[in-house]
Each structure stands twice: as C-alpha cells, then as structure tokens.
Motif scaffolding. Sequence first.
Motif: not given
Length: 186
Positions: A83, A108, A148, A150, A105-106, A132, A129-130
């Motif tokens: 991440t 954060h 994403g 999200n 990609g992720a 978070s 990507g997600t």
Amino acid sequence: LHATDYTWTAASGNWSVPDNWLANLVPINDPTTHVILKGPGTNPNFTSTLDASSSNWILNGLTFNHSSNMQTPDVITIDPSSTLEFAGSAPYMEQLNSVPMTVNGAIHLATDLTIRTSSSSGSILNLNGTISGNAGIVYQNGNATLNGANSFTGGIQITPVTSGSMTLNPGHPASLGTGDLVINPP
C-alpha cells in the motif's frame, strides 16, 4: 522541510532497487519522505513499481515531474501486497507537467491528502486503485480521475487555487468515498 528528497531516474523497475534512484538512495518509509518521479529524461515514459519489499510505503509527498513530450501516461504500479500511505504534516500528490500519470494500486490516507495537477492540455492524474483511510482528499487544481471502489471516510474538499479548468471525474460509483463533498469558491 522534508527528511530527504528521493528522485526516481529509471525507465522502469522496482522502488527497492538502488540503481533506480538518484545517488542510489531508496526512499525510507517515513511521514516526512518526499519522492520526485522524473524518469530517464525526455523519453520514454517510465513505469515505477512499489514492490512487495515493503508492505506499506509511507510518504509525505509525491511529485510527478517527468519532462517528456509523450502523451501516453507514466505509470506507478503498487504491488497487490503493498500500500502507498500518505502521512505526516500536509501530505500531497502533485503533477507539475503535461505528461499524463497513472497510479495503479492501493492508497491509504492517514492524513488529508492534497492533490494538485497541472492545468496544461493533456495533463491528467488517474488513480486506479482503492483509496482507504479515515482522512480525505483536498483537490486543488487540474484534472484527476478516481477510478477505484474507494472507502476513505474523510470526504473531498474542492478548493481551486488558480484560474483555468478543474475536473474531478468519478470513474466508479464508489470513487468519491464516503464523507462530505465540499466545494469552495476560488
């Protein structure tokens, strides 16, 4: 003030490989780290991979500054087991030129992330990507697409700081995360 600036100079490769960085300095996971992605010169576009050597790459700032005349995107790929986390004081992601940029990609958000992109023709930042975290996004300028599913909960604040067009494209039904959408006048 950044702990250290780390400059990517390779055409492609993993973040954990010293030869891909100016002075062979691999970024450290630290909320004061600033990464500058310049690539190998004016051509070709670059592909940079945040590999699984770290499960969590922690940065304060990420600057895309590749002087290319290409209109195909430079790409950052985040390994599925890793991440990219933005943390520290006033974290940001900025694009300083007209080269399209894609992040796959992720991501954060430990703290609200400010996104600034160039308002130049052809410039766009695609976040595929997600995203978070309990923080949100402060969107300041240019063209960005959130693609994403999200789950970040801090909402989005749109605060234009320059003249010109600004586009935030939700590319997925859940791309705006949760939280309030606040639009501030210029």
